[in-house]
Design an enzyme around this catalytic site. Structure first.
Site, short mmCIF file in Angstrom:
data_model
loop_
_atom_site.label_atom_id
_atom_site.label_comp_id
_atom_site.label_asym_id
_atom_site.label_seq_id
_atom_site.Cartn_x
_atom_site.Cartn_y
_atom_site.Cartn_z
N HIS A 17 -5.55 60.05 51.23
CA HIS A 17 -4.18 60.32 51.68
C HIS A 17 -3.21 60.12 50.53
O HIS A 17 -2.32 60.95 50.30
CB HIS A 17 -3.76 59.37 52.81
CG HIS A 17 -4.48 59.54 54.09
ND1 HIS A 17 -5.00 58.47 54.78
CD2 HIS A 17 -4.76 60.63 54.84
CE1 HIS A 17 -5.56 58.90 55.89
NE2 HIS A 17 -5.43 60.21 55.95
N LYS A 41 -6.44 59.09 70.99
CA LYS A 41 -7.22 58.32 70.02
C LYS A 41 -7.09 56.82 70.28
O LYS A 41 -6.07 56.35 70.79
CB LYS A 41 -6.71 58.57 68.59
CG LYS A 41 -7.06 59.90 68.00
CD LYS A 41 -6.59 59.94 66.56
CE LYS A 41 -6.97 61.22 65.87
NZ LYS A 41 -6.52 61.24 64.46
N ARG A 91 -10.41 68.87 52.88
CA ARG A 91 -11.64 68.36 52.29
C ARG A 91 -12.75 69.39 52.32
O ARG A 91 -13.67 69.35 51.52
CB ARG A 91 -12.11 67.11 53.03
CG ARG A 91 -11.14 65.95 52.94
CD ARG A 91 -11.47 64.88 53.93
NE ARG A 91 -11.29 65.44 55.28
CZ ARG A 91 -11.48 64.80 56.40
NH1 ARG A 91 -11.90 63.55 56.37
NH2 ARG A 91 -11.27 65.37 57.56
N SER A 128 -10.39 58.44 57.78
CA SER A 128 -10.06 57.13 58.34
C SER A 128 -11.15 56.67 59.30
O SER A 128 -11.50 55.49 59.34
CB SER A 128 -8.70 57.19 59.04
OG SER A 128 -7.68 57.43 58.11
#
Length: 166
Positions: A17, A41, A91, A128
């Site tokens: 990040h 979440k 990514r 994460s």
């Protein structure tokens, strides 16, 4: 002023990040790190702690503002804050496939463009979720998170301040 937003839940903020945010800071006059909450979440850290960790780790960068997104659409948040671009790190091609429909919708809703920055090769594997899993099983994540974040992770996080929705 060219203003961009880097949105995310940042639970926790990690070096991948930070790398994308630092690069965005070189492209825009101001970058808002907009910390969000997805009520579907389960978080390790409260919203307040996620904001504090982001502020601590980004304090040395100029032109960075950290704030909560709040409720509602990111497109509306961008319109209200005068944001011209959303910056997202990618990514892999699966990130692109996930992000592209949202980028298109945000542009149609508010005219805000999305800028995709490919992640540095050293951070392609980071998420994460993976960091929390490795740390939770006793693995060393010191190469992937700032020292202040690692200390908080070792302390076990904080009780989430999520309202009960549903």
């Amino acid at each position: 002023m060219r203003r961009a937003v880097c949105p995310g839940s940042f639970d926790p903020i990690h070096n991948g990040h930070l790398e994308v945010i630092a690069r965005a800071a070189g492209l825009f006059d101001e970058v808002i790190v907009a910390v969000s909450t997805n009520y579907a979440k389960k978080y390790m850290f409260s919203l307040g702690d996620r904001i504090d960790m982001a502020r601590e780790t980004l304090a040395s960068l100029k032109g960075i503002v950290v704030e909560p997104v709040g409720d509602g659409l990111l497109a509306e948040y961008c319109r209200q804050r005068g944001v011209s671009a959303i910056v997202k790190g990618l990514r892999s091609s699966s990130d692109f496939d996930y992000e592209l429909p949202m980028a298109t919708m945000n542009r149609q809703l508010s005219g805000v463009e999305t800028v995709f920055l490919p992640a540095e090769a050293h951070y392609l594997h980071l998420s994460s979720t993976l960091i929390k899993e490795v740390a939770g099983l006793g693995g060393n994540v010191s190469d992937y998170v700032p020292r202040s974040v690692q200390k908080r992770m070792l302390a076990g996080g904080s009780a989430p301040d999520q309202p009960n929705r549903g």
